[in-house]
Design a protein around this motif. Structure first.
Motif, mmCIF file in Angstrom:
data_model
loop_
_atom_site.group_PDB
_atom_site.id
_atom_site.type_symbol
_atom_site.label_atom_id
_atom_site.label_comp_id
_atom_site.label_asym_id
_atom_site.label_seq_id
_atom_site.Cartn_x
_atom_site.Cartn_y
_atom_site.Cartn_z
ATOM 1 N N THR A 110 0.811 -1.210 0.000
ATOM 2 C CA THR A 110 0.000 0.000 0.000
ATOM 3 C C THR A 110 0.848 1.265 0.000
ATOM 4 O O THR A 110 0.311 2.362 -0.058
ATOM 5 N N GLU A 111 2.177 1.112 0.063
ATOM 6 C CA GLU A 111 3.094 2.248 -0.015
ATOM 7 C C GLU A 111 4.132 1.949 -1.083
ATOM 8 O O GLU A 111 4.703 0.853 -1.097
ATOM 9 N N PRO A 112 4.396 2.852 -2.024
ATOM 10 C CA PRO A 112 5.335 2.570 -3.120
ATOM 11 C C PRO A 112 6.687 2.088 -2.621
ATOM 12 O O PRO A 112 7.299 2.699 -1.738
ATOM 13 N N GLY A 113 7.127 0.959 -3.170
ATOM 14 C CA GLY A 113 8.441 0.425 -2.840
ATOM 15 C C GLY A 113 8.529 -0.301 -1.522
ATOM 16 O O GLY A 113 9.614 -0.765 -1.144
ATOM 17 N N VAL A 114 7.404 -0.447 -0.815
ATOM 18 C CA VAL A 114 7.411 -1.063 0.510
ATOM 19 C C VAL A 114 6.422 -2.232 0.515
ATOM 20 O O VAL A 114 5.243 -2.056 0.210
ATOM 21 N N VAL A 115 6.909 -3.425 0.875
ATOM 22 C CA VAL A 115 6.075 -4.622 0.888
ATOM 23 C C VAL A 115 6.162 -5.270 2.268
ATOM 24 O O VAL A 115 7.261 -5.433 2.810
ATOM 25 N N ARG A 116 5.020 -5.641 2.809
ATOM 26 C CA ARG A 116 4.983 -6.385 4.068
ATOM 27 C C ARG A 116 4.319 -7.719 3.823
ATOM 28 O O ARG A 116 3.145 -7.776 3.423
ATOM 29 N N VAL A 117 5.044 -8.799 4.076
ATOM 30 C CA VAL A 117 4.496 -10.147 3.923
ATOM 31 C C VAL A 117 3.733 -10.491 5.193
ATOM 32 O O VAL A 117 4.310 -10.593 6.273
ATOM 33 N N THR A 118 2.419 -10.657 5.059
ATOM 34 C CA THR A 118 1.604 -10.985 6.227
ATOM 35 C C THR A 118 1.476 -12.489 6.433
ATOM 36 O O THR A 118 1.278 -12.942 7.561
ATOM 37 N N THR A 119 1.586 -13.269 5.349
ATOM 38 C CA THR A 119 1.514 -14.728 5.456
ATOM 39 C C THR A 119 2.506 -15.362 4.500
ATOM 40 O O THR A 119 2.282 -15.381 3.287
ATOM 41 N N PRO A 120 3.640 -15.880 4.981
ATOM 42 C CA PRO A 120 4.558 -16.599 4.098
ATOM 43 C C PRO A 120 3.983 -17.967 3.753
ATOM 44 O O PRO A 120 3.212 -18.536 4.532
ATOM 45 N N ALA A 121 4.330 -18.481 2.594
ATOM 46 C CA ALA A 121 3.781 -19.773 2.172
ATOM 47 C C ALA A 121 4.612 -20.327 1.030
ATOM 48 O O ALA A 121 5.303 -19.586 0.320
ATOM 49 N N THR A 122 4.545 -21.628 0.856
ATOM 50 C CA THR A 122 5.170 -22.279 -0.291
ATOM 51 C C THR A 122 4.427 -21.893 -1.564
ATOM 52 O O THR A 122 3.201 -21.745 -1.567
ATOM 53 N N SER A 123 5.165 -21.710 -2.661
ATOM 54 C CA SER A 123 4.575 -21.462 -3.973
ATOM 55 C C SER A 123 4.708 -22.722 -4.825
ATOM 56 O O SER A 123 5.596 -23.546 -4.603
ATOM 57 N N TYR A 124 3.824 -22.847 -5.825
ATOM 58 C CA TYR A 124 3.726 -24.089 -6.593
ATOM 59 C C TYR A 124 3.871 -23.789 -8.083
ATOM 60 O O TYR A 124 3.182 -22.914 -8.616
#
Length: 331
Positions: free
Chosen positions: A128-142
């Motif tokens: 929600t802010e340019p250039g800033v990311v907060r991971v709220t739930t990490p998870a495996t990707s497939y």
């Protein structure tokens, strides 16, 4: 490895920061305020994968031919982004990190000289802010493609990406895409009312609407001959059972998904697009259910209504009262 990431939003920014932290040379594409922020101060990542501050090359288009490219745009932007970067992407392995059902097919059509695989990410990240990311739930990707066992290329690419974040090459990727589509039925209602996913699920009336949209999507997939892939605790047997349940019992599925999200508010990708004033990919989520239902000779009134409501919020810029959802979706 030299990796290009097209679309440095929530997921693109997450992968860019983590791959850079793992030692890869990263170039990203972005636009507007996001591009300006990344050029000025890089990508700042926090949350489930720890802290990372990645200073990466950034522009509106790729400038250097990558050895691998991740396409992380919204589904509706994929064709234009691939076309704009076509000269540098031709012959480069592509990983399509998108919602919906059409990403790999679109890449194969636009860049026929490249090998394309899909990647389903269950990572929840707020951007929600340019250039800033907060991971709220990490998870495996497939990762994978088609209906069969994972091929050698899928296994190779999964191993490369797993240096930064867990990625597994899976069989039956098309069925897993459908399962992810079911998971993405969590997006529309929070986007319409402007609440977090968890708050929507805690509301008994709105949870019933979410469950109805999920059940409608599962029934559509069954009618289309889909065997659902195993993803985030869901699979073919469980989803087929869910499709037969009355809504009073079926509401347990979104409730359990909300519990797994934890306490950090999850806005969902559709609502995040609305908050940034950008078009959403609702036509590739609930809209995809409507199109697939039509191909099966069925109707999908819940997804049709939710798609229209999200477009109404796109046009007005303001969320709607929960009563509007309940009036439009009578379940």
């Amino acid at each position: 490895m030299r990796i290009g990431i097209i679309g440095a939003g929530a997921l693109g920014g997450t992968f860019a920061a983590l791959l850079a932290r793992a030692g890869h040379e990263i170039e990203v594409t972005a636009r507007g305020a996001g591009l300006a922020a990344i050029r000025a101060d890089g990508i700042r990542l926090s949350g489930g994968y720890g802290e990372a501050h990645a200073r990466v090359a950034a522009g509106e288009l790729l400038t250097v031919r990558p050895e691998l490219a991740l396409v992380c745009t919204k589904a509706q932007d994929a064709e234009a982004a691939l076309t704009a970067n076509l000269e540098l992407l031709d012959g480069v392995p592509l990983v399509i990190v998108q919602n919906g059902l059409d990403g790999v097919a679109t890449a194969e059509r636009i860049v026929p000289g490249s090998s394309a695989v899909g990647l389903l990410s269950i990572i929840a990240a707020n951007y929600t802010e340019p250039g800033v990311v907060r991971v709220t739930t990490p998870a495996t990707s497939y990762l994978g493609r088609g209906d069969g066992a994972p091929d050698a290329e899928s296994i190779r690419l999964a191993a490369i990406l797993s240096e930064a974040v867990p990625v597994v090459a899976i069989p039956g990727f098309r069925g897993a895409q459908w399962t992810k589509l079911i998971v993405n039925m969590l997006n529309a209602v929070p986007a319409v009312v402007g609440w977090s996913v968890q708050d929507v699920i805690r509301d008994r009336r709105l949870r019933r609407v979410v469950a109805a949209s999920m059940r409608e999507a599962v029934r559509t997939g069954i009618a289309r001959g889909v065997r659902f892939g195993a993803l985030q605790g869901l699979g073919d047997r469980r989803l087929r059972l869910f499709a037969r349940l009355p809504l009073a019992l079926g509401q347990v599925l979104p409730w359990l998904m909300g519990v797994r999200m934890g306490g950090v508010p999850n806005l969902g990708s559709t609502q995040q697009s609305l908050r940034r004033g950008q078009p959403t990919e609702i036509d590739f989520l609930n809209g995809a259910v409507v199109r697939e239902a039509e191909l099966a000779g069925l109707d999908a009134p819940v997804s049709r209504a939710l798609t229209a409501l999200v477009h109404e919020v796109e046009a007005s810029g303001a969320p709607l009262a929960p009563e509007r959802v309940l009036a439009a979706v009578r379940v």
